[in-house]
Design a protein around this motif. Structure first.
Motif, PDB file in Angstrom:
ATOM      1  N   SER A 222     -56.316  19.140 -15.573  1.00 16.02           N
ATOM      2  CA  SER A 222     -55.981  17.875 -16.232  1.00 16.02           C
ATOM      3  C   SER A 222     -55.014  17.075 -15.374  1.00 16.02           C
ATOM      4  CB  SER A 222     -55.341  18.122 -17.600  1.00 16.02           C
ATOM      5  OG  SER A 222     -56.188  18.888 -18.445  1.00 16.02           O
ATOM      6  N   TYR A 223     -55.263  15.768 -15.308  1.00 17.81           N
ATOM      7  CA  TYR A 223     -54.292  14.867 -14.711  1.00 17.81           C
ATOM      8  C   TYR A 223     -53.199  14.584 -15.738  1.00 17.81           C
ATOM      9  CZ  TYR A 223     -57.381  13.536 -10.826  1.00 17.81           C
ATOM     10  OH  TYR A 223     -58.175  13.527  -9.703  1.00 17.81           O
ATOM     11  N   CYS A 224     -51.966  14.576 -15.291  1.00 20.52           N
ATOM     12  CA  CYS A 224     -50.866  14.088 -16.124  1.00 20.52           C
ATOM     13  C   CYS A 224     -50.602  12.654 -15.676  1.00 20.52           C
ATOM     14  CB  CYS A 224     -49.624  14.950 -15.945  1.00 20.52           C
ATOM     15  SG  CYS A 224     -48.258  14.460 -17.016  1.00 20.52           S
ATOM     16  N   ILE A 225     -50.625  11.726 -16.618  1.00 19.97           N
ATOM     17  CA  ILE A 225     -50.545  10.300 -16.305  1.00 19.97           C
ATOM     18  C   ILE A 225     -49.397   9.657 -17.068  1.00 19.97           C
ATOM     19  CG2 ILE A 225     -51.779   8.095 -16.420  1.00 19.97           C
ATOM     20  CD1 ILE A 225     -54.363   9.660 -16.178  1.00 19.97           C
ATOM     21  N   ASP A 226     -48.595   8.892 -16.370  1.00 24.55           N
ATOM     22  CA  ASP A 226     -47.485   8.163 -16.995  1.00 24.55           C
ATOM     23  C   ASP A 226     -48.046   6.880 -17.603  1.00 24.55           C
ATOM     24  OD1 ASP A 226     -45.078   7.173 -17.783  1.00 24.55           O
ATOM     25  OD2 ASP A 226     -44.240   6.892 -15.781  1.00 24.55           O
ATOM     26  N   MET A 227     -48.563   7.008 -18.824  1.00 25.81           N
ATOM     27  CA  MET A 227     -49.207   5.875 -19.499  1.00 25.81           C
ATOM     28  C   MET A 227     -49.100   6.087 -21.009  1.00 25.81           C
ATOM     29  SD  MET A 227     -53.092   4.431 -18.980  1.00 25.81           S
ATOM     30  CE  MET A 227     -53.853   6.048 -19.169  1.00 25.81           C
ATOM     31  N   ARG A 230     -51.791   6.621 -27.933  1.00 23.06           N
ATOM     32  CA  ARG A 230     -51.584   7.003 -29.328  1.00 23.06           C
ATOM     33  C   ARG A 230     -52.925   7.381 -29.920  1.00 23.06           C
ATOM     34  NH1 ARG A 230     -50.052   2.281 -33.259  1.00 23.06           N
ATOM     35  NH2 ARG A 230     -50.839   3.883 -34.666  1.00 23.06           N
ATOM     36  N   SER A 231     -52.935   7.848 -31.167  1.00 21.63           N
ATOM     37  CA  SER A 231     -54.178   8.242 -31.816  1.00 21.63           C
ATOM     38  C   SER A 231     -55.152   7.068 -31.835  1.00 21.63           C
ATOM     39  CB  SER A 231     -53.901   8.694 -33.256  1.00 21.63           C
ATOM     40  OG  SER A 231     -53.076   9.843 -33.260  1.00 21.63           O
ATOM     41  N   GLY A 232     -56.399   7.363 -31.485  1.00 26.08           N
ATOM     42  CA  GLY A 232     -57.419   6.328 -31.410  1.00 26.08           C
ATOM     43  C   GLY A 232     -57.913   6.124 -29.996  1.00 26.08           C
ATOM     44  N   GLN A 270     -51.771  13.585 -25.525  1.00 24.52           N
ATOM     45  CA  GLN A 270     -50.463  13.136 -25.065  1.00 24.52           C
ATOM     46  C   GLN A 270     -49.463  14.262 -25.280  1.00 24.52           C
ATOM     47  OE1 GLN A 270     -51.102  10.997 -28.352  1.00 24.52           O
ATOM     48  NE2 GLN A 270     -53.027  10.764 -27.279  1.00 24.52           N
ATOM     49  N   PHE A 271     -48.442  14.316 -24.445  1.00 22.66           N
ATOM     50  CA  PHE A 271     -47.367  15.273 -24.662  1.00 22.66           C
ATOM     51  C   PHE A 271     -46.431  14.738 -25.743  1.00 22.66           C
ATOM     52  CE2 PHE A 271     -48.424  16.722 -20.326  1.00 22.66           C
ATOM     53  CZ  PHE A 271     -48.486  18.097 -20.567  1.00 22.66           C
ATOM     54  N   PRO A 272     -46.051  15.566 -26.716  1.00 21.92           N
ATOM     55  CA  PRO A 272     -45.120  15.111 -27.761  1.00 21.92           C
ATOM     56  C   PRO A 272     -43.666  15.292 -27.329  1.00 21.92           C
ATOM     57  CG  PRO A 272     -45.852  17.325 -28.264  1.00 21.92           C
ATOM     58  CD  PRO A 272     -46.566  16.920 -26.989  1.00 21.92           C
ATOM     59  N   GLY A 304     -45.143   9.425 -23.805  1.00 24.27           N
ATOM     60  CA  GLY A 304     -45.604   8.464 -22.814  1.00 24.27           C
ATOM     61  C   GLY A 304     -46.291   9.142 -21.647  1.00 24.27           C
ATOM     62  N   MET A 305     -46.358  10.475 -21.660  1.00 18.88           N
ATOM     63  CA  MET A 305     -47.092  11.222 -20.646  1.00 18.88           C
ATOM     64  C   MET A 305     -48.403  11.696 -21.264  1.00 18.88           C
ATOM     65  SD  MET A 305     -45.174  11.079 -17.977  1.00 18.88           S
ATOM     66  CE  MET A 305     -45.522  12.388 -16.830  1.00 18.88           C
TER      67      MET A 305
END
Length: 376
Positions: A222-227, A230-232, A270-272, A304-305
């Protein structure tokens, strides 16, 4: 699952034109002049793309919405996920195989399997599919569905498979941390209501693919992306782009960098983060040493990650044996109906009589052409 072979005679594949494919040449970049030099040292001017491109309108048409029921899709209920369309060429130039792609946890586990796509007349078309109609590999949080679309009815674009960021292309272009990305998906609080109105979010690659636990309980690259997400947005396509001036390794020759635009992967999680609920008195110069999460009450939020499965895993699912055999059956059906792609004929394959006629015609033209005068 629906057997495509049974409906092959009705509409075996999707007709398309090049406007239905989302590719680099459709991005509208700002450009800047750059001096280049030929192999002999002659300078010449080249205009190179720079900065964030203006995204063409059909970018949004890559996305589709997923709902739990036809009723939810008709009313535009604020629940469900995102998806997108991928295309593969058929044996016939004017047809393509189209696949709807989303997450397994959206269409299968979560039951949001009903697909909604916009129409040219301003309405929406609903495909009332169930979780059993989607194909998936239990190793990955990816689900795909072959789908025949009508270009005269449906407003859509596809991501051609040749646009996928393969391992080799990632390595060759050194795509990794810092490269710009954007994704197209569904912002459920403002998603268009009765019709799809996808939104775009932007960010950067944070880490190269590493093993991460998916919603299906399995670990996968998996790529971890700084973006922010949210659900959806689960099931949204993620694209990576690079223009001249964005490669810091080029030093002073930033404008010599190459432009890249590829399908990077599919967003799935997303990471919580946990924020403690407590009292705080601000004091000048004070720095809290309390950890982010402590025993007691807390608020769970998103960091946000975000995470995206690489494009090569999406390709692996689309190329699972069952789907490949379906494509082969459809290609055979098209060929049997006289739609086979024309093949080039070698000169040696031309009948001897036809070849002789060509030689005679060429000789006749040569004999009837007046010779050109020679110059001293």
């Amino acid at each position: 699952m629906t057997d495509l072979n049974k409906i092959a005679g009705d509409r075996p594949a999707t007709r398309y034109d090049w406007e239905n494919q989302f590719t680099f040449d459709k991005l509208e970049f700002a450009k800047t002049p750059c001096i280049q030099y030929s192999s002999s040292g002659t300078p010449w001017m080249k205009w190179v793309p720079v900065g964030m491109p203006k995204i063409p309108k059909n970018t949004l048409d890559v996305a589709c919405y997923l709902y739990s029921s036809r009723e939810d899709a008709e009313s535009g209920r604020e629940f469900g996920g995102s998806g997108f369309f991928v295309s593969i060429p058929t044996s016939v130039p004017e047809h393509i195989h189209v696949y709807a792609v989303t997450n397994w946890h959206v269409a299968v586990q979560g039951g949001a399997s009903v697909l909604r796509i916009n129409r040219h007349d301003g309405g929406a078309d609903i495909f009332d599919m169930g979780p059993e109609d989607w194909f998936f590999d239990p190793r990955f949080d990816i689900a795909v569905r072959p789908i025949a679309l009508d270009t005269s009815l449906h407003k859509f674009s596809t991501v051609p498979m040749q646009m996928f960021a393969s391992r080799e292309r990632i390595e060759k272009s050194e795509i990794g941390p810092g490269d710009d990305v954007f994704m197209v998906g569904r912002f459920v609080d403002h998603d268009g209501g009765a019709v799809n109105s996808p939104s775009v979010r932007f960010g950067n690659i944070s880490t190269r693919p590493t093993q991460v636990r998916q919603p299906n309980g399995k670990d996968a690259e998996s790529y971890c992306i700084d973006m922010h997400s949210r659900s959806g947005y689960s099931g949204s396509p993620v694209f990576v782009y690079r223009t001249a001036g964005q490669d810091l390794t080029q030093g002073k020759n930033l404008a010599l960098g190459t432009a890249e635009f590829l399908f990077l992967g599919i967003h799935y999680a997303q990471f919580p983060e946990m924020w403690e609920i407590g009292e705080f008195q601000k004091r000048p110069g004070a720095h809290s040493t309390v950890p982010l999460v402590t025993d007691g009450k807390y608020v769970k939020g998103l960091s946000g990650m975000t995470l995206a499965l690489p494009a090569w895993l999406v390709e692996e699912v689309i190329n699972m044996p069952k789907l490949k055999s379906q494509r082969e059956a459809i290609d055979s059906h098209l060929s049997a109906r006289g739609h086979a792609r024309p093949q080039p004929i070698a000169e040696a394959d031309i009948p001897e009589a036809e070849a002789a006629q060509k030689r005679d015609a060429a000789l006749s033209r040569a004999l009837n052409t007046a010779p050109k005068p020679r110059t001293a």
